[in-house]
Every structure is written in structure tokens, then in C-alpha cells.
Design a protein around this motif. Structure first.
Motif, PDB file in Angstrom:
ATOM      1  N   TYR A  13       0.957  -1.367   0.009  1.00 47.18           N
ATOM      2  CA  TYR A  13       0.015  -0.176   0.045  1.00 47.18           C
ATOM      3  C   TYR A  13       0.881   1.154   0.049  1.00 47.18           C
ATOM      4  O   TYR A  13       1.874   1.310   0.769  1.00 47.18           O
ATOM      5  N   THR A  14       0.531   2.061  -0.886  1.00 55.13           N
ATOM      6  CA  THR A  14       1.201   3.449  -0.912  1.00 55.13           C
ATOM      7  C   THR A  14       0.337   4.551  -0.635  1.00 55.13           C
ATOM      8  O   THR A  14      -0.856   4.761  -1.357  1.00 55.13           O
TER       9      THR A  14
ATOM     10  N   PRO B 281      -1.729   8.138  -0.178  1.00 56.28           N
ATOM     11  CA  PRO B 281      -1.839   9.223  -1.055  1.00 56.28           C
ATOM     12  C   PRO B 281      -1.175  10.482  -0.573  1.00 56.28           C
ATOM     13  O   PRO B 281      -0.802  10.666   0.527  1.00 56.28           O
TER      14      PRO B 281
ATOM     15  N   PRO C  85      -4.324  10.152  -5.177  1.00 59.06           N
ATOM     16  CA  PRO C  85      -4.878   8.545  -5.447  1.00 59.06           C
ATOM     17  C   PRO C  85      -4.128   7.808  -4.538  1.00 59.06           C
ATOM     18  O   PRO C  85      -2.731   7.858  -4.079  1.00 59.06           O
TER      19      PRO C  85
ATOM     20  N   LYS D  49      -2.586   4.099  -3.794  1.00 57.78           N
ATOM     21  CA  LYS D  49      -1.972   3.125  -4.733  1.00 57.78           C
ATOM     22  C   LYS D  49      -1.810   1.973  -4.056  1.00 57.78           C
ATOM     23  O   LYS D  49      -1.304   1.747  -2.874  1.00 57.78           O
TER      24      LYS D  49
ATOM     25  N   GLN E  89      -0.052  -2.047  -4.978  1.00 59.51           N
ATOM     26  CA  GLN E  89       0.486  -3.191  -5.789  1.00 59.51           C
ATOM     27  C   GLN E  89      -0.025  -4.551  -5.315  1.00 59.51           C
ATOM     28  O   GLN E  89       0.426  -4.939  -4.053  1.00 59.51           O
TER      29      GLN E  89
ATOM     30  N   GLU F 278      -0.959  -3.012 -10.485  1.00 58.63           N
ATOM     31  CA  GLU F 278      -1.095  -1.631  -9.676  1.00 58.63           C
ATOM     32  C   GLU F 278      -2.564  -1.136  -9.962  1.00 58.63           C
ATOM     33  O   GLU F 278      -2.991  -1.093 -11.099  1.00 58.63           O
ATOM     34  N   THR F 279      -3.176  -0.586  -9.094  1.00 59.50           N
ATOM     35  CA  THR F 279      -4.366   0.081  -9.052  1.00 59.50           C
ATOM     36  C   THR F 279      -4.428   1.130  -8.153  1.00 59.50           C
ATOM     37  O   THR F 279      -3.816   1.047  -7.220  1.00 59.50           O
ATOM     38  N   ALA F 280      -5.429   2.099  -8.374  1.00 62.43           N
ATOM     39  CA  ALA F 280      -5.342   3.460  -7.543  1.00 62.43           C
ATOM     40  C   ALA F 280      -6.675   3.799  -7.556  1.00 62.43           C
ATOM     41  O   ALA F 280      -7.545   3.523  -8.292  1.00 62.43           O
ATOM     42  N   SER F 281      -6.916   4.467  -6.413  1.00 64.01           N
ATOM     43  CA  SER F 281      -8.178   5.178  -6.172  1.00 64.01           C
ATOM     44  C   SER F 281      -8.234   6.465  -6.827  1.00 64.01           C
ATOM     45  O   SER F 281      -7.252   7.146  -7.367  1.00 64.01           O
ATOM     46  N   SER F 282      -9.323   7.177  -7.026  1.00 68.99           N
ATOM     47  CA  SER F 282      -9.795   8.414  -7.439  1.00 68.99           C
ATOM     48  C   SER F 282      -9.355   9.546  -6.368  1.00 68.99           C
ATOM     49  O   SER F 282      -9.368   9.396  -5.245  1.00 68.99           O
TER      50      SER F 282
END
Length: 633
Positions: free
Chosen positions: A212-213, A215, A261, A263, A265, A297-301
Motif C-alpha cells: 500500500y502506498t 495518497p 490517489p 495506490k 501493488q 497496480e491499481t489506484a483510487s480516485s
């Protein structure tokens, strides 16, 4: 070597060391220690552990430790606590920083040394070894044992390759895993807590835990709210597993605040079930090993907050920016003391809100006490997704008078976002009984106890102030001028030590006559050798030969330390060889040849060659210089 010689040599060496490394006046650095420990060293992949880092110091300012890179864990701050004590005017503090660590992979992991920099030095903890086992390994082991005693059942129908591929094609990458972020309040007040919730959803099994990265934040402060929650949720008729991470946000200034966002992984696993009886088993098995390690990788708005300023209407004079719900209390460590003694006034602000930003409350006027600077300690927890705890302020008070003295109430004001209004709190007044101690010959100070008709006594000042504007005496001015020279002050000491060393060396040589003759043998032989050269130039061969014999006798007598009248050439050569192993055979041969020439010249001066006579003194001095090098002590 004489003792005086050694002493002088040490003195000269000390002067050189002082010149290279002059002493500097430094403020005493507080003693620091840092330790780290975990509540467990073995955990499952779905569990978490608590890392506690403790920093102790002999001062109020405790620097924050620096966490190293922890690629095998997701790290969240879970709070901190601080304990400060004042004993006899000395401050001791202990700060505990707590972190929640969630493992990402199965296997051995290391928490490297945690460092702290203070006073130009680096302190560090020991490394900690952690073992991460698969999630639910114990339950899986129990399940396998249970299956071993059950009767064999028919194998369920196999899914064909086409059926598996059809299910994979039904889920796009966006549907396989995604991140959602939300906030509890999009329009908070300045410094009001807003909870940011980030959820990572996945519909397929994963290899290890995701990374987890958080925001990026602009215009807000952040505090982690561990632990990580997990659960399941059905979205559009499909079941998802999710991991939830929460953070507390506090708007620093009014206006728009941006939340970037979040992020994640992750590594999805494909073809989770492969039947060994399938015709393409090996192909699919090795394909799974390769594709299962692919990272995605996916990210939020992104989100935004509109932070409202605090109202000006109704703001109390004691308000210093605290937002939340708080209470205040005060106490003292002693209620009875004598004049000249000190007490600790302890003020504690407790409640929910951003405790780090609470400023020390303003103390009321206390003319009967001398008040010193405050030291602060913080104890913060995050239970129930609320930042809460207490902040303690301590100060030293010394009474200026005896009698029944009163510590007036301390006021504290805060803004409560729940009702959008200001609130004021105050402590209770405290009574202190001060009795007179030993009298001191100092100006008296009178103070009222606050009760009409109460007796008032006098006491002396416990602290004498230093007058900074007092004119300097001539001696003080000269001493300060000398001190301003810095390293130049060590030059006279070095010169004195060097002079003393030279004198001692000379005196030590003069006291040893044999050593003195040994060192002066060449210079003593130069005088008769020079006289011989003059005699030869004047045609006085016999006198010149006698002068050369005197030069030879003077030199060898000084070097060998014995009279030469009774020694023969062979004995002289043996003594030279025994005196030093550096004497070469070529030098002995030159001495033998020169000795024979000198003997011939003494007994048959008429047969001497004039050209050789002019060269003979120079050859002798050259031989002496060679012997000087080879006989050097």
C-alpha cells in the motif's frame, strides 16, 4: 633516558596535541538510549505485529527515531506516549513510539536497526528477526489430518480448460482488483478530525499481501489509524475480499485541501486449481508459476476537502487553536514545603483531537512564585478510530514568601465541531502551605496569603541573578583578550617545552663524557687535520705528519672510548667491527691503507710525494665522515 628528558618529551607532545585539537567548550549532551521490541517474532501472513521503539533521554527534547526501509511489511503508526519527570531541577524523559506492521510475504524477514541522530552522534537498536508463516497454517494442518482418516470419496467433476478460461475472461483487470477511497466529512473545520478510508477489493487469490502506498496530501496533517481491517462484500452480484486502511486527517488551513490517489501493488494468482489428470497439466503448471508472479497496480480516485475557518464570534481570550473535546486538570507534587524549596505544577489536557497542536496554556499572574519554563509530554492513542489521549505540561515553582499561598485557576479554551461553538474550562485553585526555612541575608520579599488578617512572613531570595551589565575589571578585560587568541595561546607553551627539551638533551650529553667525545670526535679531529694541511703546504712534512697522527688519535679515541697508545691496528679494526655491524669491510680497508701511509710518513718523511701530501688530510676527513655514518648511535 633520564626521567627529566621523558617528562619534557611528554610535555612537548601534549603541547602539540593541544595545538592540533584545542579544547572547545561544549554544552553537555543529554544521555540517550534507544531500544526496539516486538510483541511477537512469529506470525501468520494475515496477522500483524506491534513494534515499540523506546527513546530515553536526560532532557525534555527527545528526537524522533528514523525507521529504515521495510519492504517486507506495510507500516502504520499506532500512537506514542511520553513520560517526563523533574527531579531536583533535572529533566528525565521517556518516549515510546508504536507501529503496526503487516507482513507482505511468507518467510524470514528482518527489521533493520532503527537509528536516531542527536548531538552529532548516531544511536541505533539491534536488528529483529521475524518469521512469517502462511495464513491459517495450523488450521490447514488440522484439516489435512482430518481428511487422512476419512474414507475416500469420489473425485468431483473436473473443470475443463475452456471452462476456466471462460471464467477468467469474464473478469476484466479493473473488476479483478480495485481501490476505493472515501472521507467521513468533506467540509470540516480547521483542525477537525476527518477519517480517510481506503479499501482494496480483490476477486481473485493473491500471492502475498499487497503493498500500500498512501495518497499524497496537501493542506492537511495525517495520523494512521491501525489496525488493517479485512472482510467480504458483494458488489454487482460478485463476492470480493477487501482490506481496509484508515487515516485521521486534520485541515491545517482553511480552503481547499487535496488528497491524491491511494495506490496498491498486488500479485494475482491465476489457474488456482489445476487437476493433475488434465492432458495439459505440465504446460498449465509452469504457466501458473510464471504468470503468478506478475505485479499489477491499481489506484483510487483523488479527493478534495473544503476546510472551513473557525468562527471569530465568541472566541475566548484563552483560545490557542485547540479543536475537539477536552478537559483540563492541575496538581502539584507537594503541598507543604519550606522556603527555598521547589514544587512541580502539573497541568494535563485530556480529550479527543489533534493533541500534537495543543499549545501550553497561559499561566495566570502568580506574584508569590517564581515560574520557570514548561516541559511537555504527550500520550496519544487511536482507539475507536479517534485520535485521543492527554498532553501534560510541567513547570517548576519556587515560592517567594511563606504562609498559605494559592495557585489560581488555569484557563483553557477549545472549539467543539460537534456543536460549532467554543468552550472554556479551568482548573481548581490549589492551596500551598509554605513554612519559613533557614534565614538568608538577602532582600526580603513580602507576599499576601489571600486571606485578610493572615500573618505574613518574609523569606530570602533562593536565586541570585547575575548582573550582565556590570563593567569589566582591567584584569577581566585582559583575560578575555588572551582567551580570544585561541590556538595562539599554546605557542609559548610549545616554545618553552622545546627549549627545555634542547637544554635537557645537551645536559644529558655533557653529563656522559664518553658520549660527548663520541659525538664530537669528527669536529675535534678537523682542527689538527686542518693544521696538517697548512704544514704540508709550507713544506713542513714532519710537523704535518704529527698533526695527522693527532687527528687520527683524537677521532679513534673519541669513537672507541679508550687510549690508543697501547692498541695496534688490528685491535682498532676489531673494536670498530664490534662497535657497529654497519661498519663495512671497504671502510676497514681504507683505514688500514691510511694508517700505513701515516706510519710511513712519520718514519720516512723524505720519501713522501708532494701531491699526495696535499690530498691526505682530505682523504682522512672523508674516512672519518664515513665512519660517523656507520658508527652512528
Amino acid at each position: 633516558m633520564p626521567r627529566a628528558f621523558k617528562t619534557c618529551a611528554l610535555l612537548l607532545l601534549s603541547a602539540a596535541c593541544l595545538w592540533l585539537n584545542p579544547p572547545r567548550a561544549q554544552a553537555a549532551q543529554p544521555a540517550l538510549t534507544i531500544t526496539a521490541e516486538t510483541d511477537k517474532t512469529t506470525l501468520g501472513l494475515s496477522d500483524s505485529l506491534t513494534l515499540a521503539v523506546t527513546v530515553t533521554s536526560n532532557g525534555a527534547d527527545v528526537p524522533e527515531p528514523h525507521l529504515p526501509s521495510l519492504p517486507n511489511f506495510n507500516v502504520y503508526s499506532s500512537g506514542q506516549s511520553n513520560n517526563i519527570s523533574i527531579v531536583n531541577g533535572r529533566v528525565f524523559s521517556s518516549q515510546v513510539y508504536s507501529y503496526s506492521l503487516t507482513p507482505r510475504f511468507v518467510g524470514q524477514a528482518t527489521i533493520p536497526p532503527i537509528t536516531l541522530n542527536a548531538g552529532g552522534r548516531t544511536y541505533q537498536t539491534d536488528a529483529i528477526q521475524i518469521t512469517v508463516v502462511p495464513a491459517g497454517r495450523a488450521q490447514q494442518s488440522a484439516t489435512r489430518q482430518t481428511k487422512a482418516v476419512r474414507p475416500v470419496r469420489a473425485r468431483p467433476a473436473r473443470r475443463t480448460s475452456g471452462q476456466q478460461q471462460s471464467q477468467q475472461d469474464a473478469l476484466s483487470e479493473e473488476e479483478t482488483a480495485f481501490v476505493k477511497a472515501s472521507v467521513s466529512n468533506k467540509n470540516p473545520y480547521v483542525n477537525e478530525q476527518v477519517n480517510l478510508t481506503v479499501r482494496f477489493y480483490t476477486a481473485v487469490p493473491l500471492m502475498g499481501n499487497p503493498q500500500y502506498t498512501p495518497p499524497t496530501l496537501h493542506g492537511v496533517l495525517s495520523e494512521d489509524l491501525p489496525p488493517v481491517r479485512t472482510g467480504t462484500e458483494t458488489i454487482n452480484g460478485r463476492a470480493y475480499n477487501y482490506s481496509e486502511i484508515k487515516s485521521a486527517l486534520f485541515g491545517a488551513v482553511s480552503g481547499k485541501a487535496d488528497i491524491g490517489p491511494a495506490k496498491v501493488q498486488y500479485q494475482p494468482r491465476t489457474d488456482d486449481m489445476i487437476d493433475p489428470d488434465m492432458p495439459d497439466f505440465f504446460q498449465r503448471f509452469f504457466a501458473q508459476g510464471l504468470s503468478g508472479a506478475q505485479s499489477r497496480e491499481t489506484a483510487s480516485s483523488p479527493l478534495a476537502l473544503e476546510v472551513k475557518p473557525l468562527p471569530e464570534e465568541g472566541k475566548p481570550a484563552a483560545f490557542s487553536g485547540a479543536v475537539g473535546k477536552y478537559s483540563i486538570s492541575s496538581s502539584v507534587d507537594v503541598k507543604e514545603l519550606k522556603t527555598g524549596e521547589a514544587l512541580n505544577l502539573i497541568i494535563t489536557v485530556s480529550g479527543t483531537g489533534n493533541l500534537k497542536t495543543i499549545a501550553p496554556p497561559k499561566l495566570p499572574d502568580m506574584p508569590n512564585f517564581r515560574v520557570y519554563d514548561m516541559v511537555t509530554s504527550l500520550n496519544m492513542t487511536k482507539s475507536g478510530d479517534l485520535v485521543q489521549g492527554s498532553k501534560t505540561f510541567k513547570t517548576i515553582l519556587i515560592p517567594k514568601a511563606s504562609g498559605l499561598l494559592t495557585l489560581p485557576p488555569v484557563q483553557f479554551a477549545y472549539f467543539d465541531p460537534s456543536d460549532s461553538s467554543y468552550h472554556s474550562e479551568e482548573t481548581r485553585p490549589l492551596q500551598i502551605k509554605v513554612s519559613q526555612g533557614a534565614p538568608q541575608a538577602q532582600p526580603a520579599v513580602y507576599a499576601s496569603s489571600g486571606n485578610p488578617g493572615a500573618s505574613v512572613t518574609t523569606l530570602g531570595e533562593d536565586i541570585r541573578y547575575i548582573s550582565e551589565n556590570k563593567p569589566r575589571s582591567p584584569l577581566s578585560a585582559r583575560l578575555q583578550a588572551v582567551n580570544a587568541l585561541g590556538r595562539a595561546n599554546y605557542i609559548p607553551l610549545a616554545l618553552f617545552a622545546l627549549s627545555a627539551l634542547i637544554v635537557l638533551v645537551r645536559n644529558s650529553g655533557n653529563n656522559d663524557q664518553a658520549l660527548l667525545k663520541f659525538r664530537k670526535a669528527y669536529s675535534s679531529a678537523k682542527t689538527p687535520a686542518g693544521a696538517a694541511q697548512k704544514f704540508f703546504a709550507a713544506g713542513q712534512t714532519a710537523q704535518g705528519a704529527a698533526a695527522l697522527s693527532e687527528a687520527m688519535n683524537t677521532y679513534l679515541c673519541g669513537k672507541l672510548g679508550c687510549p690508543l697508545g697501547s692498541l695496534r691496528l688490528k685491535e682498532i679494526e676489531e673494536r670498530l667491527k664490534n662497535a657497529s655491524a654497519q661498519v663495512r669491510p671497504e671502510t676497514i680497508e681504507r683505514l688500514d691503507k691510511l694508517w700505513q701511509e701515516l706510519e710511513l710518513l712519520r718514519f720516512a718523511p723524505s720519501q713522501a710525494d708532494g701531491a699526495r701530501l696535499k690530498q691526505l688530510p682530505d682523504d682522512m676527513l672523508e674516512l672519518f665522515r664515513t665512519l660517523d655514518k656507520e658508527l652512528r648511535k
